[in-house]
Enzyme design. Structure first.
Site, PDB file in Angstrom:
ATOM      1  CD  GLU A  37      -2.719   1.346   2.700  1.00  0.00           C
ATOM      2  OE1 GLU A  37      -2.772   2.258   3.171  1.00  0.00           O
ATOM      3  OE2 GLU A  37      -2.993   0.264   3.220  1.00  0.00           O
ATOM      4  NE  ARG A  41      -0.512   8.637   5.049  1.00  0.00           N
ATOM      5  CZ  ARG A  41      -0.353   8.149   6.281  1.00  0.00           C
ATOM      6  NH1 ARG A  41       0.720   8.282   7.025  1.00  0.00           N
ATOM      7  NH2 ARG A  41      -1.222   7.446   6.853  1.00  0.00           N
ATOM      8  CE  LYS A 125      -6.077   2.146   7.115  1.00  0.00           C
ATOM      9  NZ  LYS A 125      -5.464   3.308   6.500  1.00  0.00           N
TER      10      LYS A 125
END
Length: 203
Positions: A37, A41, A125
């Site tokens: 993943e 960011r 999640k």
């Protein structure tokens, strides 16, 4: 495909230097962790996804920290094969569902979990895992919500990952410890591969 069954740990990575993306991914795959993943960011995150998708065929690369429909479109265009969001809104959920790739919507509260389960989503999640109650919290959800499985992420450490993985409603965990910033900066891929191998052996 079930994202929760790909590996016991999904590395959650922050790419500061795009040149590290491919060797990092190769080290993670060599260590036994094919699902990666890449969090959206940093400015180079999308290019990192594109390079991994193009150059590391054994990797299953996805985009994390997905917050908007624009994030989703850009990530899928770059080659992301799954999506992970920190939380869920109706608009974000609609965009993820329309993306054509598997996704893990983020949830924290029982009400959020129920709302997603009502829509047929049973793999979620759980974020931020430690801050939101950690192992005891997830253990308490297994009784009333036995058909929902989670990927807890956020504050999970090597010494706590096995406690999460022992829960019946946890399929895998998300971990940031597999790609330490100093290892990426110095190109210590042997260390990354070793950390990945240790994590792959947790289940």
């Amino acid at each position: 495909m079930s994202l929760l069954n790909l590996a016991p740990v999904i590395p959650v990575v922050v790419i500061e230097d795009v040149e590290t993306a491919v060797p990092m991914a190769r080290a993670l795959v060599a260590g036994g962790l094919p699902a990666i993943e890449v969090t959206l960011r940093t400015p180079g995150a999308l290019e990192a996804i594109a390079r991994i998708a193009a150059e590391v065929p054994d990797a299953t690369v996805g985009a994390g920290t997905v917050r908007t429909a624009a994030d989703i479109a850009a990530a899928v265009a770059a080659g992301a094969t799954f999506l992970v969001s920190p939380g869920t809104t109706p608009a974000l959920l609609e965009a993820m569902a329309a993306s054509g790739v598997p996704y893990l919507p983020g949830a924290t509260t029982v009400s959020e979990v129920l709302a997603l389960a009502e829509r047929g989503l049973k793999e979620l999640k759980f974020f931020p895992a430690e801050a939101a109650g950690g192992v005891p919290y997830l253990k308490s959800l297994a009784g009333p919500l036995p058909d929902v499985r989670f990927c807890p992420t956020g504050g999970v450490r090597p010494d706590t990952a096995s406690s999460y993985l022992a829960l019946p409603n946890v399929g895998c965990v998300g971990g940031t410890w597999l790609t330490p910033a100093d290892a990426l900066a110095s190109g210590d891929w042997a260390r990354v591969e070793k950390l990945a191998a240790e994590a792959a052996a947790l289940r």
